[in-house]
Scaffold this active site. Structure first.
Site, PDB file in Angstrom:
ATOM      1  N   THR A 177      -1.767   5.775   2.085  1.00 41.50           N
ATOM      2  CA  THR A 177      -2.980   4.958   2.107  1.00 41.50           C
ATOM      3  C   THR A 177      -3.015   4.091   3.351  1.00 41.50           C
ATOM      4  OG1 THR A 177      -2.914   4.864  -0.312  1.00 41.50           O
ATOM      5  CG2 THR A 177      -4.352   3.295   0.804  1.00 41.50           C
ATOM      6  N   LEU A 210       0.865  -1.175   0.000  1.00 45.13           N
ATOM      7  CA  LEU A 210       0.000   0.000   0.000  1.00 45.13           C
ATOM      8  C   LEU A 210       0.902   1.226   0.000  1.00 45.13           C
ATOM      9  CD1 LEU A 210      -2.809  -0.829   2.621  1.00 45.13           C
ATOM     10  CD2 LEU A 210      -3.013  -0.829   0.133  1.00 45.13           C
ATOM     11  N   ASP A 211       0.542   2.248  -0.753  1.00 43.85           N
ATOM     12  CA  ASP A 211       1.303   3.490  -0.734  1.00 43.85           C
ATOM     13  C   ASP A 211       1.321   4.070   0.680  1.00 43.85           C
ATOM     14  OD1 ASP A 211       1.670   3.273  -3.448  1.00 43.85           O
ATOM     15  OD2 ASP A 211       0.071   4.687  -3.977  1.00 43.85           O
ATOM     16  N   ARG A 212       2.365   4.789   0.995  1.00 44.47           N
ATOM     17  CA  ARG A 212       2.516   5.374   2.330  1.00 44.47           C
ATOM     18  C   ARG A 212       1.282   6.173   2.784  1.00 44.47           C
ATOM     19  NH1 ARG A 212       7.258   7.581   5.498  1.00 44.47           N
ATOM     20  NH2 ARG A 212       8.550   6.513   3.971  1.00 44.47           N
ATOM     21  N   HIS A 271       0.715   4.116  -7.204  1.00 46.61           N
ATOM     22  CA  HIS A 271      -0.148   5.297  -7.335  1.00 46.61           C
ATOM     23  C   HIS A 271      -1.305   5.079  -8.320  1.00 46.61           C
ATOM     24  CE1 HIS A 271       3.386   8.178  -6.054  1.00 46.61           C
ATOM     25  NE2 HIS A 271       3.156   7.207  -5.178  1.00 46.61           N
TER      26      HIS A 271
END
Length: 246
Positions: free
Chosen positions: A78, A74-76, A174
């Site tokens: 999120t 997961l992106d930071r 992203h």
């Protein structure tokens, strides 16, 4: 985030700095906090993978290095549900399941503007610029182009914002942020891709539903976690009535 430790026999009662949704000998399902990386990166900031390792090491008095396998990311910015593997066998089987389409990942997001269609599928090719850590929509023939596909469903619209559910078919960096910005509906709080400034810099993007086959028992497992309902912009929507969460 705080941690507490209390010794009990050969194990220790340990409260980690993240919620644990499920744990057995093979996997651990946790709630990733927003603004915390899911694994080590160039920033060398504290990250969830190392936090899970620390929890297992202390909780079960394990000597030496502790194995925890990263299965997905997961992106930071999120937050939401993540599963980590506690054994190499579990990691390999979960990774195979991810590649074979056995995972179902759904996100909740608040988008800028009212959507013209209640449902839709977005298919693009994305390319990452490693210099500025930005991802762009590109043509299929560009070097480094990767296919990105998602489905979205409008759940509720309030004024100039839309609560939507997104189901990923691919897992690109992203991806949701770029594809939604590409149709002129950037995510609330995503200044990088054209969204407005949000409180504490948090994106309105939450991995709220994760379903997969258990690597050993083959049981279908599903975890649902609501985003922070008291925070802007989530609090503007009736999350419990428009999602699977009851």
């Amino acid at each position: 985030m705080t941690e507490t430790i209390e010794t009990v026999g050969t194990e220790q009662e340990y409260t980690p700095a993240f919620p644990i949704l499920y744990e057995d000998n093979h996997i651990i399902v946790v709630l990733k906090p927003q603004m915390v990386a899911c694994c080590p990166d160039e920033s060398r900031d504290n990250n969830l993978l190392d936090m899970v390792k620390e929890y297992i090491k202390i909780r079960y008095n394990k000597p030496g290095n502790v194995y925890v396998g990263l299965v997905h990311r997961l992106d930071r910015p999120t937050g939401g549900v993540m599963v980590y593997a506690k054994t190499s066998k579990a990691a390999a089987r979960l990774t195979d399941g991810l590649q074979n389409g056995e995972f179902e990942k759904k996100y909740l997001t608040v988008l800028c503007g009212a959507m013209s269609e209640e449902r839709g599928t977005l298919v693009n090719f994305l390319k990452k610029n490693t210099v500025n850590n930005m991802v762009y929509i590109c043509t299929e023939t560009e070097e480094g182009a990767k296919l990105a596909k998602l489905d979205y469903k409008v759940l509720e619209t309030k004024s100039k914002y839309t609560l939507a559910e997104v189901r990923l078919h691919t897992g690109r960096t992203h991806q949701i942020r770029v594809q939604m910005a590409g149709i002129s509906h950037p995510i609330f709080g995503d200044m990088r891709y054209g969204g407005p400034l949000a409180q504490k810099g948090k994106l309105a993007l939450w991995a709220y539903s994760l379903s997969f086959l258990h690597p050993i028992t083959k049981e279908r497992m599903k975890f649902l976690v609501c985003p922070p309902e008291t925070e802007t912009p989530w609090k503007a929507f009736d999350l419990s009535s428009v999602t699977e969460i009851r």
